[in-house]
Design a protein around this motif. Structure first.
Motif, PDB file in Angstrom:
ATOM      1  N   LEU A 190       0.749  -1.248   0.150  1.00 28.46           N
ATOM      2  CA  LEU A 190      -0.022   0.001   0.057  1.00 28.46           C
ATOM      3  C   LEU A 190       0.822   1.178  -0.054  1.00 28.46           C
ATOM      4  CD1 LEU A 190      -3.133   0.746   0.239  1.00 28.46           C
ATOM      5  CD2 LEU A 190      -2.855   0.993   2.660  1.00 28.46           C
ATOM      6  N   ASP A 191       1.950   1.480   0.820  1.00 29.94           N
ATOM      7  CA  ASP A 191       2.749   2.317   0.875  1.00 29.94           C
ATOM      8  C   ASP A 191       3.581   2.509  -0.453  1.00 29.94           C
ATOM      9  OD1 ASP A 191       3.991   1.662   4.334  1.00 29.94           O
ATOM     10  OD2 ASP A 191       2.247   2.789   3.607  1.00 29.94           O
ATOM     11  N   ASP A 192       3.892   1.554  -1.258  1.00 24.41           N
ATOM     12  CA  ASP A 192       4.570   1.376  -2.517  1.00 24.41           C
ATOM     13  C   ASP A 192       3.630   2.409  -3.533  1.00 24.41           C
ATOM     14  OD1 ASP A 192       6.564  -1.406  -2.283  1.00 24.41           O
ATOM     15  OD2 ASP A 192       7.023   0.646  -1.636  1.00 24.41           O
ATOM     16  N   LEU A 193       2.315   1.591  -3.405  1.00 27.50           N
ATOM     17  CA  LEU A 193       1.369   2.263  -4.357  1.00 27.50           C
ATOM     18  C   LEU A 193       1.209   3.750  -4.124  1.00 27.50           C
ATOM     19  CD1 LEU A 193      -1.401  -0.422  -4.556  1.00 27.50           C
ATOM     20  CD2 LEU A 193       0.155   0.337  -6.381  1.00 27.50           C
ATOM     21  N   GLU A 194       1.179   4.258  -3.027  1.00 29.47           N
ATOM     22  CA  GLU A 194       1.072   5.580  -2.742  1.00 29.47           C
ATOM     23  C   GLU A 194       2.055   6.520  -3.133  1.00 29.47           C
ATOM     24  OE1 GLU A 194      -1.958   5.242   1.146  1.00 29.47           O
ATOM     25  OE2 GLU A 194       0.115   5.821   1.578  1.00 29.47           O
ATOM     26  N   ARG A 195       3.447   5.881  -3.105  1.00 31.38           N
ATOM     27  CA  ARG A 195       4.631   6.644  -3.676  1.00 31.38           C
ATOM     28  C   ARG A 195       4.606   6.344  -5.318  1.00 31.38           C
ATOM     29  NH1 ARG A 195       7.026   4.241   1.162  1.00 31.38           N
ATOM     30  NH2 ARG A 195       7.342   2.452   0.184  1.00 31.38           N
ATOM     31  N   ALA A 196       4.100   5.536  -5.924  1.00 31.64           N
ATOM     32  CA  ALA A 196       3.841   5.733  -7.252  1.00 31.64           C
ATOM     33  C   ALA A 196       3.007   6.706  -7.758  1.00 31.64           C
ATOM     34  CB  ALA A 196       3.562   4.290  -7.855  1.00 31.64           C
ATOM     35  N   LEU A 197       1.942   6.791  -7.004  1.00 34.26           N
ATOM     36  CA  LEU A 197       0.993   7.971  -7.289  1.00 34.26           C
ATOM     37  C   LEU A 197       1.499   9.302  -7.416  1.00 34.26           C
ATOM     38  CD1 LEU A 197      -2.287   6.550  -5.675  1.00 34.26           C
ATOM     39  CD2 LEU A 197      -1.780   6.738  -7.764  1.00 34.26           C
ATOM     40  N   VAL A 198       2.136   9.517  -6.290  1.00 41.04           N
ATOM     41  CA  VAL A 198       2.891  10.681  -6.222  1.00 41.04           C
ATOM     42  C   VAL A 198       3.910  10.953  -7.332  1.00 41.04           C
ATOM     43  CG1 VAL A 198       4.387  12.088  -4.946  1.00 41.04           C
ATOM     44  CG2 VAL A 198       2.754  10.993  -3.748  1.00 41.04           C
ATOM     45  N   ALA A 199       4.715   9.974  -7.730  1.00 37.79           N
ATOM     46  CA  ALA A 199       5.650  10.111  -8.941  1.00 37.79           C
ATOM     47  C   ALA A 199       4.825  10.162 -10.405  1.00 37.79           C
ATOM     48  CB  ALA A 199       6.642   8.551  -8.916  1.00 37.79           C
ATOM     49  N   ALA A 200       3.716   9.492 -10.421  1.00 39.27           N
ATOM     50  CA  ALA A 200       3.012   9.229 -11.628  1.00 39.27           C
ATOM     51  C   ALA A 200       2.310  11.060 -11.817  1.00 39.27           C
ATOM     52  CB  ALA A 200       1.994   8.328 -11.661  1.00 39.27           C
ATOM     53  N   ALA A 201       1.952  11.572 -10.869  1.00 41.30           N
ATOM     54  CA  ALA A 201       1.308  12.919 -10.888  1.00 41.30           C
ATOM     55  C   ALA A 201       2.321  13.902 -11.285  1.00 41.30           C
ATOM     56  CB  ALA A 201       0.689  13.082  -9.638  1.00 41.30           C
ATOM     57  N   GLU A 202       3.508  13.753 -11.078  1.00 37.11           N
ATOM     58  CA  GLU A 202       4.159  14.747 -11.156  1.00 37.11           C
ATOM     59  C   GLU A 202       4.858  14.450 -12.597  1.00 37.11           C
ATOM     60  OE1 GLU A 202       6.718  14.941  -6.771  1.00 37.11           O
ATOM     61  OE2 GLU A 202       7.600  14.095  -8.568  1.00 37.11           O
ATOM     62  N   HIS A 203       4.832  13.520 -13.447  1.00 34.49           N
ATOM     63  CA  HIS A 203       5.064  13.227 -14.696  1.00 34.49           C
ATOM     64  C   HIS A 203       3.877  13.069 -15.675  1.00 34.49           C
ATOM     65  CE1 HIS A 203       8.769  11.784 -12.559  1.00 34.49           C
ATOM     66  NE2 HIS A 203       9.243  12.178 -13.328  1.00 34.49           N
ATOM     67  N   GLU A 204       2.606  13.335 -15.103  1.00 34.65           N
ATOM     68  CA  GLU A 204       1.689  13.621 -15.873  1.00 34.65           C
ATOM     69  C   GLU A 204       1.377  12.318 -17.010  1.00 34.65           C
ATOM     70  OE1 GLU A 204       1.843  18.316 -16.394  1.00 34.65           O
ATOM     71  OE2 GLU A 204       1.704  17.306 -18.106  1.00 34.65           O
TER      72      GLU A 204
END
Length: 171
Positions: A69-83
């Motif tokens: 769950l923590d990894d998915l949340e970090r991926a969401l943050v990274a994906a939002a920054e790269h659109e």
């Protein structure tokens, strides 16, 4: 016991055969009532122990799922920054489904709004802040409970006393 099945005059049934009575002299119906009560207590104890084992097994599973769950949340943050809209949408879906699965199984997120609670929070840092002293000002890692028990405490930054104003040097 009397013929009507009520307790003895003292209000209690005799505990055992009593002085001068062998187990064979205890009436059969009294032995049956005692055996039924013992069996009922046994069933309740076994059910309680079984529930505790199930809770402990679930806790182990939850501890293994939380890093995902923590990894998915970090991926969401990274994906939002790269659109990366499609990647973000997929990761959000997985995160939502995993969160729903955990919630259905009794996992609850620990509330981090308000004052620091050492029973459910782990203070990683005390930082000078304008916020109320002792309040949670940042969450480093979310915490979770399972069946009212803390599986993982919330790791937080706690507000300390406000920074002291710098003295001007007359020098």
């Amino acid at each position: 016991m009397t013929d009507a099945g009520s307790p003895t005059d003292e209000g209690l049934a005799p505990e055992g055969p009593g002085p001068g009575r062998s187990p064979d002299e205890v009436p059969v119906d009294e032995r049956y009532v005692r055996l039924a009560a013992d069996f009922d207590n046994y069933k309740k104890r076994v059910a309680r122990e079984r529930q505790e084992l199930v809770t402990l097994a679930n806790e182990r599973l939850v501890k293994e799922l939380l890093p995902i769950l923590d990894d998915l949340e970090r991926a969401l943050v990274a994906a939002a920054e790269h659109e990366e809209a499609r990647l973000e949408e997929g990761v959000r879906l997985v995160r939502r489904e995993l969160g729903a699965l955990l919630e259905r199984n009794g996992v609850r997120e620990i509330d981090t709004d308000g004052a620091f609670d050492p029973n459910v929070h782990e203070a990683l840092l005390v930082q000078p802040s304008e916020a109320d002293e002792g309040s949670v000002i940042d969450v480093v890692q979310k915490g979770y409970t399972l069946g009212g028990r803390v599986v993982r405490p919330a790791r937080v930054v706690v507000a300390g006393p406000p920074p002291a104003p710098l003295a001007e040097d007359d020098g």
